[in-house]
Scaffold this motif. Structure first.
Motif, PDB file in Angstrom:
ATOM      1  N   VAL A 427       0.799  -1.221   0.000  1.00 17.66           N
ATOM      2  CA  VAL A 427       0.000   0.000   0.000  1.00 17.66           C
ATOM      3  C   VAL A 427       0.833   1.274   0.000  1.00 17.66           C
ATOM      4  N   SER A 428       1.968   1.241   0.676  1.00 16.44           N
ATOM      5  CA  SER A 428       2.776   2.458   0.842  1.00 16.44           C
ATOM      6  C   SER A 428       3.073   3.194  -0.466  1.00 16.44           C
ATOM      7  N   PRO A 429       3.407   2.494  -1.576  1.00 18.76           N
ATOM      8  CA  PRO A 429       3.682   3.226  -2.823  1.00 18.76           C
ATOM      9  C   PRO A 429       2.492   4.042  -3.339  1.00 18.76           C
ATOM     10  N   TYR A 430       1.283   3.739  -2.866  1.00 17.15           N
ATOM     11  CA  TYR A 430       0.081   4.399  -3.378  1.00 17.15           C
ATOM     12  C   TYR A 430      -0.512   5.409  -2.395  1.00 17.15           C
ATOM     13  N   THR A 431       0.070   5.491  -1.203  1.00 18.61           N
ATOM     14  CA  THR A 431      -0.386   6.467  -0.206  1.00 18.61           C
ATOM     15  C   THR A 431       0.731   7.402   0.242  1.00 18.61           C
ATOM     16  N   ASN A 432       1.984   7.067  -0.117  1.00 16.89           N
ATOM     17  CA  ASN A 432       3.143   7.856   0.338  1.00 16.89           C
ATOM     18  C   ASN A 432       3.248   7.881   1.861  1.00 16.89           C
ATOM     19  N   ARG A 433       2.779   6.822   2.493  1.00 15.88           N
ATOM     20  CA  ARG A 433       2.879   6.706   3.950  1.00 15.88           C
ATOM     21  C   ARG A 433       3.764   5.523   4.310  1.00 15.88           C
ATOM     22  N   THR A 434       4.606   5.696   5.316  1.00 17.77           N
ATOM     23  CA  THR A 434       5.371   4.595   5.888  1.00 17.77           C
ATOM     24  C   THR A 434       4.650   4.147   7.148  1.00 17.77           C
ATOM     25  N   TYR A 435       4.234   2.884   7.172  1.00 16.76           N
ATOM     26  CA  TYR A 435       3.370   2.401   8.237  1.00 16.76           C
ATOM     27  C   TYR A 435       4.167   1.809   9.401  1.00 16.76           C
ATOM     28  N   SER A 436       3.693   2.073  10.604  1.00  9.53           N
ATOM     29  CA  SER A 436       4.286   1.496  11.807  1.00  9.53           C
ATOM     30  C   SER A 436       3.154   1.104  12.745  1.00  9.53           C
ATOM     31  N   ARG A 437       3.429   0.175  13.632  1.00 10.50           N
ATOM     32  CA  ARG A 437       2.388  -0.326  14.528  1.00 10.50           C
ATOM     33  C   ARG A 437       2.506   0.328  15.894  1.00 10.50           C
ATOM     34  N   SER A 438       1.351   0.605  16.490  1.00 13.04           N
ATOM     35  CA  SER A 438       1.296   1.163  17.839  1.00 13.04           C
ATOM     36  C   SER A 438       0.506   0.198  18.713  1.00 13.04           C
ATOM     37  N   ALA A 439       1.167  -0.331  19.728  1.00 13.59           N
ATOM     38  CA  ALA A 439       0.502  -1.263  20.632  1.00 13.59           C
ATOM     39  C   ALA A 439      -0.521  -0.520  21.488  1.00 13.59           C
ATOM     40  N   VAL A 440      -1.624  -1.184  21.769  1.00 17.94           N
ATOM     41  CA  VAL A 440      -2.691  -0.621  22.594  1.00 17.94           C
ATOM     42  C   VAL A 440      -2.801  -1.473  23.857  1.00 17.94           C
ATOM     43  N   ALA A 441      -2.505  -0.867  25.005  1.00 11.02           N
ATOM     44  CA  ALA A 441      -2.576  -1.599  26.265  1.00 11.02           C
ATOM     45  C   ALA A 441      -3.995  -2.080  26.530  1.00 11.02           C
TER      46      ALA A 441
END
Length: 529
Positions: A427-441
């Protein structure tokens, strides 16, 4: 009948004849203003509803409730309108004065002044009813409607400023566009897009034309389907602004080709075709290829040197030719792989392997930003578990590239991949976003904070993959694409790759942590942004 020296409760002298139409309109506007809602038709007809409203006002103000708008009643109406204006100003000032910016205060004053002028001036000078509203009055009216549609005071003030800067010869067209956006299912999102385009239009008037502005903002405002799952527009604010940036930055020859296919939209179409929908999808496909235009590879550089179109332009031209003149319902259905038609059947894209939920979620996310890709997936059945398909091959490829193992659904021995790896791959090439995960306690407070972050992204048109932990062990990836409402009953639109369903899940249900996510029950554990 005695007039002077009458005591409280006595009947006031009625007018010699029913009020003139323009005076009646003023009375109706005043009554609507005092109730902060348009309960009466402002048609100048002094009928039963207007009479009843006058009686209600008279009773509430200790007057004889005869329903006759004589001199005492009209004077009391004018006085009540003025008092309400002052009361509202004091109330809002006390609540917001510590935080209000200059723009917000100006927006509040403009809104209140517009309301007062609408009611008060009609009472004092009925002749103004027949006069067309001034430019300032039209801006005030549109700004007030924008506030009711969900814009903040600051955003409404920005809208008013953008309209005020419009040259005289173009003001009517701009005011009509804003009015049309206010009548869509997503007026707040469309108007934020309109505001966001203002600077780009000023910098690139030859590229971000009034026609392009209408296409982009209406693509955000118009709902895709009549169902609640399809209330979003063809694109969100973020994509619309990216499409504008792509148009502004592309080489002249490429722009001319894109401009041509936009002009050709709807040609030869039959019943049910929609040129505006076609143009929205073309511009959405353009936004998905911003990175390709900004950083062309060697082959594309050679093509453009030889006066040949960029490969992305060729893809868009071919896509535009395929969809030209087609029925709008078909266009919408093939431009998403979510189940947004609102019927009782699950029809969305399904994962083909036991552990390919993250790759499938990435596919759904890419299809939401790239209609060409979505159209390609529809060449085979999307609601299927068949592995020997385009969707299946792609899911297997994402799993393999990131250390996963593809096994048939329900079989042991498989291994999934992290959601951010699948998103950055597909997906990143089509949104120009670099994705990262955020843990939810595993607390209500943590889930509340996560939903607050998601809400801001979703309202701007950025979809959010999530991972949930099942109550019985294991995890699952899903995609959240929309948010509606407020408070504990606020709803998030979630697509499940295992069942192929798209459903609303309430904020309250997610915060509580024992949530039905279609394929099972569990809690939110990760967001991917």
């Amino acid at each position: 009948m005695k007039v002077k020296g009458t005591k409280a409760g006595q009947v006031e002298p009625p007018p010699a004849a029913p009020p003139k139409k323009e005076i009646t309109v003023g009375i109706q506007k005043s009554l609507n203003f005092l109730t902060d809602g348009k309960k009466l038709n402002e048609d100048g007809i002094y009928g039963p509803k207007t009479t009843a409203a006058v009686k209600s006002f008279q009773k509430a103000n200790g007057m004889n409730a005869d329903g006759i708008a004589g001199p005492k009643t009209t004077a009391a109406l004018e006085k009540a309108c003025a008092k309400q204006k002052i009361a509202v100003m004091k109330e809002e000032g006390n609540v917001h004065s510590a935080k209000a910016t200059k723009a917000e205060m100006n927006g509040r004053m403009a809104e209140l002044k517009m309301k007062e002028n609408t009611a008060k001036s009609m009472m004092r000078d009925p002749a103004t009813v027949t006069k067309p509203p001034t430019r300032r009055q039209r801006i005030d009216l549109l700004t007030a409607r924008a506030r009711k549609a969900g814009l903040s005071l600051k955003e409404a003030a920005e809208l008013a400023g953008n309209l005020a800067k419009t040259p005289s010869g173009r003001f009517d067209r701009e005011a009509k566009l804003v009015g049309d956006l206010l009548n869509t299912k997503n007026p707040d999102r469309a108007l934020r897009t309109y505001n966001g385009l203002a600077g780009r239009r000023a910098a690139h008037p030859g590229r971000i034309t009034p026609e392009v502005t209408r296409d982009l903002t209406m693509a955000v405002g118009r709902a895709r389907t009549n169902s609640s799952q399809g209330r979003e527009g063809i694109m969100g604010e973020t994509q619309a602004l990216r499409a504008a940036d792509t148009l502004a930055g592309m080489p002249p020859n490429e722009y001319a080709r894109i401009r041509h296919v936009l002009d050709q939209a709807g040609r030869g179409g039959g019943r049910g075709s929609d040129a505006q929908t076609e143009r929205g999808l073309i511009l959405k496909a353009l936004a998905a290829r911003q990175k390709a235009y900004d950083h062309p590879g060697i082959l594309d550089r050679l093509r453009m040197m030889a006066d040949l179109p960029h490969s992305a332009t060729s893809q868009i031209e071919n896509f535009a030719a395929r969809i030209r003149g087609q029925n709008r319902t078909r266009l919408i259905n093939r431009s998403t792989v979510m189940d947004i038609d609102g019927d009782a059947q699950a029809e969305g894209l399904q994962q083909r392997f036991n552990d390919s939920c993250a790759p499938t979620t990435a596919q759904i996310a890419r299809a939401e930003v790239d209609p060409i890709y979505a159209d390609h997936l529809h060449n085979q059945a999307i609601h299927s578990t068949a592995t020997n398909s385009t969707a299946g091959a792609e899911q297997r490829g994402i799993l393999t590239r990131h250390g996963g193992i593809a096994v048939a659904r329900g079989q042991a021995g498989g291994r999934g991949v992290w959601g951010q790896d699948a998103m950055n791959d597909a997906v990143s090439p089509y949104t120009n976003r670099t994705y990262s995960r955020s843990a939810v306690a595993n607390t209500k407070a943590a889930r509340t904070q996560a939903l607050n972050r998601m809400e801001r992204l979703l309202r701007s048109g950025v979809d959010v993959p999530i991972e949930v932990a099942w109550n019985g062990g294991g995890a699952h990836a899903l995609l959240v694409t929309d948010v509606r409402g407020s408070g504990s009953n606020q709803r998030f639109l979630v697509s499940d790759p295992w069942t192929g369903q798209t459903k609303w899940v309430t904020r309250k249900a997610i915060v509580n942590g024992n949530t039905n996510f279609m394929a099972g029950t569990g809690r939110l554990r990760t967001t991917i942004q």
